[in-house]
Design an enzyme around this catalytic site. Structure first.
Site, PDB file in Angstrom:
ATOM      1  N   HIS A 219       1.308   5.967   9.668  1.00  0.00           N
ATOM      2  CA  HIS A 219       1.791   5.314   8.439  1.00  0.00           C
ATOM      3  C   HIS A 219       1.326   6.092   7.225  1.00  0.00           C
ATOM      4  CE1 HIS A 219       3.537   2.084   6.114  1.00  0.00           C
ATOM      5  NE2 HIS A 219       2.432   1.944   5.413  1.00  0.00           N
TER       6      HIS A 219
ATOM      7  N   ARG B  17      -0.752  -1.445  -7.474  1.00  0.00           N
ATOM      8  CA  ARG B  17       0.660  -1.134  -7.240  1.00  0.00           C
ATOM      9  C   ARG B  17       1.342  -0.713  -8.544  1.00  0.00           C
ATOM     10  NH1 ARG B  17       5.408  -5.179  -5.073  1.00  0.00           N
ATOM     11  NH2 ARG B  17       5.136  -5.915  -7.198  1.00  0.00           N
TER      12      ARG B  17
ATOM     13  N   TYR C  49      10.411   5.356   0.829  1.00  0.00           N
ATOM     14  CA  TYR C  49      11.282   4.432   0.095  1.00  0.00           C
ATOM     15  C   TYR C  49      11.638   4.924  -1.303  1.00  0.00           C
ATOM     16  CZ  TYR C  49       6.703   2.882  -1.665  1.00  0.00           C
ATOM     17  OH  TYR C  49       5.446   2.842  -2.202  1.00  0.00           O
TER      18      TYR C  49
ATOM     19  N   ARG D 202       9.128  -9.183   1.640  1.00  0.00           N
ATOM     20  CA  ARG D 202       9.266  -9.294   0.186  1.00  0.00           C
ATOM     21  C   ARG D 202      10.520  -8.584  -0.307  1.00  0.00           C
ATOM     22  NH1 ARG D 202       4.979  -6.035  -1.637  1.00  0.00           N
ATOM     23  NH2 ARG D 202       3.997  -5.798   0.402  1.00  0.00           N
TER      24      ARG D 202
ATOM     25  N   HIS E 267       6.081  -3.270   6.869  1.00  0.00           N
ATOM     26  CA  HIS E 267       4.816  -3.779   6.309  1.00  0.00           C
ATOM     27  C   HIS E 267       4.726  -5.269   6.611  1.00  0.00           C
ATOM     28  CE1 HIS E 267       5.057  -0.450   3.038  1.00  0.00           C
ATOM     29  NE2 HIS E 267       4.014  -0.174   3.795  1.00  0.00           N
TER      30      HIS E 267
ATOM     31  N   GLU F  30       0.112  -7.854   4.634  1.00  0.00           N
ATOM     32  CA  GLU F  30      -1.039  -7.084   4.142  1.00  0.00           C
ATOM     33  C   GLU F  30      -1.864  -7.938   3.183  1.00  0.00           C
ATOM     34  OE1 GLU F  30       0.044  -3.447   2.181  1.00  0.00           O
ATOM     35  OE2 GLU F  30      -2.048  -2.802   1.920  1.00  0.00           O
TER      36      GLU F  30
ATOM     37  N   HIS G 279      -0.273  -2.989   9.116  1.00  0.00           N
ATOM     38  CA  HIS G 279      -1.351  -3.836   8.585  1.00  0.00           C
ATOM     39  C   HIS G 279      -1.565  -5.074   9.462  1.00  0.00           C
ATOM     40  CE1 HIS G 279      -1.514  -1.248   5.161  1.00  0.00           C
ATOM     41  NE2 HIS G 279      -0.312  -1.591   4.746  1.00  0.00           N
TER      42      HIS G 279
ATOM     43  N   ASP H 158      -1.857   5.863   5.313  1.00  0.00           N
ATOM     44  CA  ASP H 158      -1.224   4.988   4.331  1.00  0.00           C
ATOM     45  C   ASP H 158      -1.316   5.535   2.915  1.00  0.00           C
ATOM     46  OD1 ASP H 158      -0.075   2.878   3.005  1.00  0.00           O
ATOM     47  OD2 ASP H 158      -1.474   1.344   3.671  1.00  0.00           O
TER      48      ASP H 158
END
Lengths: 440, 440
Positions: free
Chosen positions: A61, A84, A123, A211, A233, A236, A270, A321
């Site tokens: 990942h 984020r 993404y 999400r 995902h 997490e 996760h 990650d």
């Protein structure tokens, strides 16, 4: 170096980790990129690799561009969600050229650390404002080119990303990640299938998360991915669980299960905050779980139920990650150490189990496996005096001396053979990117 | 290199961490082993140190010989207590000569990792069966000699150890640790005061734990130690708390408090399993706490209340303890990362707070401080692209290039100046020791 008909070297390893555990004085022959012979107790001849040689580490990942966030703690990122925001600012400045250069350096760092394969959860598809590039897969191709330049295997997971949260619109940056709906995502993706050569580059799919992909669109992604890798995902942060329960009346795991996303080709990334029912669903469906211990601690995710998953029969793998750390030893130790912290016992996972998590399904070097080999020094101050079986407990990325991918040298004596000065390249790309993000 | 009257160098640091944070182009002058001048924005001249130069790391809790246990996971040490059995087997084979050689190599490893000072919690006092050596402090002198050879400052804590548990006799190995009673311990210790030169070598005392020193003997140790360093293992495992409550009706912290062991010169090591009252007692008494994050995870101790202690005003420091890891960066990250895992937030401790924990009371290089300096590369694949203030979040021991202790070079360009091939020495000593332990 003894030449073979194929031109591949015969290797002599001071120690090598075979399916039964570490063995001494192991001669390894390679043919057509695969291991064709393994002989312990062999006379020292051919290309000598001192230390212990283990199967190549698999990074299950990765978000390559997150590397630009390492070591910038001065901001206000006191939670996953504010971190984020920082990450989005970096994402917003990349284009196919700069991403290719950055990812080449990041993948070179991974190779130097002993990763021979990376699964990129990709993404960042479109240009600013969400406008597609002339080739709408230009960013994916940039990653393919980067992995080739760095000599590392790539599984490119093209990620479906449709919403800014459950029932929430996309933010301006998120438009770069998004396709209009799952069918549009699949349509964009089809031409990318040609990158999959069945060996060095594989194409797979990802659901970003419950999400970012509405429940009703999930089956379209699962159908497109059928028979190939599908990652997602999962849970997490507890906020994801709460939003999912509020919207759908089910946990994220249950939503994915009902939509047909779980299964033996699926990896849930996760899986930190699970119910007992979630664990049972993952186990029953054959879904594997990718732990990202150094990221899960960096982002304050919490400690997931690793040994509970393992005992339920869920296969585990590991990923770097966010690139806060690029070190497969630290990732393997993290899987074990977080268990120790949470449960106050030692050796929840044996050394062989940790190696298996860190290298994919193979628990040692065996005939027929790809010749992806990593040699780790046993004569550094970190590893001096250890048992070879303790290498995952004691070594670090700095102890990797040599890396072979598919029988070809990628790292020799701590130097990357194809990428010149990877650290300087990282510094140049990250500095340029961060300066750009500071402009008004 | 510009010579000074004292012969000490003028250093020019690409970056240096000053009390206000990292600064660029810093000229540092040294006089009589102390920093005499710090000038940011200086012209590049003198001895150039690229990267970032920080105060020397202080290792506030060490058991040097535990290094022989690193990377030997094959045993049955599935708990703290079975790990302790392994550790006792190693302890049982050491003598002053072998311990001096092993500790020299371990302290050299520490110096290479950036530790400029080590506090050794020393309890391996006597010969086999508990028979004193001709000089009953021969083992302590071996550690003093080792630190001198490795060029690192030493605080030798001579540890009082009297019982095998609360109300339990000593096991055969534990006899090597033990004096007959606290007065005998103090009597043995007095001649050792001469090692304390007020600079490179300090002598202090330790109570091993409430397990090993009966309540009635504690005041004698506290009295001997008055005015100097006094350390004690505290509540590392819940079993200690349970035994202490059962025997004394009080927690270990309360027992120490009533006996006069707590105070501003006292450091409680671990303090993992505390009540709110325990935290208040530590704070009220001015006691500091030494976290050992990499050991606490290795031994399955659990996550202690670091931020709760910090918020209560308890000073925190860090130690490598069992030497599972010798890396002050990993220790500092551990303090922060364990908080993130336990509380699911980020940045519980600021970079400056972490530096302060890792280096003692100084939060940056300042005039008058000892010239204990560590330079960390910012051009490795691990540190490339980071902000200098993020060095503790991104670097590792392998990134330390230069170390100066009291104005004298100990490490230059990653090579120890006084100990030849420390890794080979570690391997030789540990192999010999472990082979001896396998003999019947």
């Amino acid at each position: 170096m003894t030449g073979r008909a194929t031109g591949a070297p015969t290797l002599w390893c001071e120690h090598a980790w075979l399916p039964d555990g570490p063995a001494a004085a192991v001669a390894i022959e390679i043919s057509d990129g695969r291991i064709s012979s393994v002989r312990p107790g062999a006379a020292r001849a051919g290309t000598v690799l001192d230390g212990i040689t283990v199967p190549g580490f698999v990074n299950a990942h990765s978000h390559a561009f997150h590397r630009a966030l390492r070591g910038h703690p001065a901001g206000h990122a006191t939670s996953f969600w504010s971190w984020r925001d920082d990450m989005y600012r970096v994402a917003d400045r990349l284009d196919p050229d700069s991403y290719r250069r950055l990812a080449t350096a990041v993948y070179a760092e991974m190779a130097l650390a002993g990763y021979t394969s990376v699964t990129e959860f990709h993404y960042l598809h479109h240009g600013r404002g969400g406008h597609p590039y002339d080739d709408p897969n230009a960013m994916g191709h940039a990653l393919v080119d980067a992995a080739a330049a760095a000599g590392i295997r790539l599984t490119l997971l093209d990620t479906c990303y449709l919403a800014g949260g459950i029932g929430e619109p996309l933010s301006p940056v998120q438009r770069r990640f998004a396709d209009a709906h799952a069918d549009a995502w699949a349509e964009r993706l089809d031409p990318l299938l040609k990158i999959d050569d069945g060996d060095r580059v594989r194409l797979g799919a990802a659901v970003h998360s419950v999400r970012a992909v509405p429940e009703a669109e999930l089956p379209i992604v699962a159908e497109w991915a059928a028979g190939g890798p599908l990652h997602v995902h999962l849970s997490e942060q507890t906020a994801e669980n709460e939003a999912c329960l509020a919207a759908y009346g089910r946990t994220p795991t249950a939503v994915l299960d009902y939509a047909g996303v779980l299964g033996p080709d699926t990896v849930a990334v996760h899986a930190t905050h699970l119910t007992g029912d979630d664990v049972a669903r993952l186990a029953a469906s054959g879904t594997r779980v990718c732990l990202c211990p150094t990221t899960e601690r960096d982002l304050g995710d919490g400690i997931g139920p690793a040994s509970q998953l393992h005992e339920a029969g869920v296969g585990l793998c590991l990923g770097s990650d966010s690139q806060a750390v690029v070190d497969p030893f630290e990732e393997a130790r993290g899987a074990e150490m977080h268990e120790r912290l949470a449960h106050r016992v030692r050796q929840r996972f044996s050394p062989a189990q940790l190696l298996s998590m860190a290298t994919g399904s193979t628990a040692g070097l065996a005939v027929g496996a790809p010749a992806d080999l990593v040699t780790v020094a046993l004569d550094s101050v970190r590893t001096a005096g250890i048992a070879p079986v303790g290498v995952l407990h004691a070594a670090g990325a700095a102890d990797v001396t040599d890396v072979l991918v598919g029988g070809r040298w990628v790292v020799r004596e701590r130097v990357h053979r194809h990428v010149e000065r990877p650290a300087a390249a990282l510094a140049a790309e990250i500095t340029a990117l961060r300066e750009a993000t500071c402009r008004p």
